[in-house]
Design a protein around this motif. Structure first.
Motif: not given
Length: 301
Positions: A225-230
């Motif tokens: 999972f990305p560190d900064a969600p969209e």
């Protein structure tokens, strides 16, 4: 030298205005200027208010549209098979795992296809307390057949890359789950059937009143999972979600970016949202719009 009577009359007609007349004209001009200024300022405030309300309404509608489409497709193709519910490492197409746990996600798709929680998750670090989180799991819908076999879960050239189980629909319409080379073909016997990869979307409201989404990312055969969600939409203040049988209920509260000068400060209560067991309450001059929708789940597990 004598001045004629007609010359005196001409002089009287040509003399300038008096000081009193100048002051009266100035006062009238200032009054007119003040009136025009009030009209201009009022128009500016009205335009700003219209833009504020328009953006608030558009944000709410856009957020609802995004989530409705995704939620209705939850568990897409996932109902063809089920795992045994145990995180035991067996090659089950679907198994129960923690929402953000990636320790076993590389070998299985997740079930249930639709879930909700109000507790912050590892992949939603800036989650706003008192708002629900919506978890949508399914297989990708945007897949097309190819002239060559596609690979799923290995490092072959042209591989789709996810190590989790992919799904392929053969010429008989049967969903087949597997990894490695996906060899099912369509009715023409030449075109390989589309290969669909696992998808996981986690929707939540952050502390800055933005609707955000954490998407599972596949890279080099592993998931993360990305560190900064969209950030999808700003101005979403509250979200509540519930699942009842084969349908779901989604509630959103959209808010303007700033207060409205002509709107009185007043207290409003929104029973659709609960914070610590109490109806959500506001007390300001910010305009809000409540959105609610019942959603049919087309692929219930």
């Amino acid at each position: 030298m004598m001045v004629s009577e007609s010359s005196h009359g001409l002089w009287r007609r040509c003399k300038g205005i008096t000081l009193v007349e100048v002051m009266i004209a100035m006062v009238l001009g200032l009054i007119l200027l003040a009136a025009l200024s009030n009209v201009f300022i009022g128009n500016m405030q009205t335009r700003a208010e219209i833009e504020r309300v328009g953006r608030q309404i558009e944000n709410g509608r856009f957020a609802m549209q995004i989530m409705l489409e995704d939620i209705s497709n939850a568990a897409f193709y996932a109902g063809a098979t089920r795992g045994d519910g145990n995180d035991d490492g067996n090659d089950d197409a679907l198994e129960e795992l923690n929402y953000c746990d990636l320790s076993a996600i590389n070998s299985r798709m997740l079930v249930p296809g639709l879930a909700t929680t109000s507790a912050a998750l590892a992949c939603t670090p800036d989650h706003k307390a008192g708002t629900d989180i919506v978890i949508v799991r399914r297989f990708s819908t945007n897949a097309v057949g190819t002239a060559v076999a596609q690979h799923c879960g290995d490092d072959a050239e042209g591989a789709l890359a996810p190590a989790a189980t992919c799904v392929q629909i053969d010429s008989n319409g049967v969903a087949q789950f597997g990894r490695g080379a996906m060899n099912a073909k369509l009715h023409d016997g030449v075109t390989y059937a589309p290969v669909r990869i696992p998808v996981a979307h986690i929707y939540y409201v952050d502390v800055s009143n933005n609707l955000r989404r954490a998407d599972i990312v596949w890279a080099d055969g592993s998931a993360s999972f990305p560190d900064a969600p969209e950030t999808l939409v700003d101005g979403i203040e509250m979200m509540s979600f519930s699942i009842v049988g084969q349908s779901a209920q989604l509630n959103l509260l959209a808010r303007a970016a700033s207060g409205s000068p002509k709107l009185q400060v007043e207290t409003k209560t929104y029973p659709a949202f609960q914070v610590a067991g109490v109806d959500y309450e506001t007390n300001d001059n910010i305009r809000r719009q409540f959105y609610s929708a019942a959603i049919n789940i087309y692929n219930p597990l």
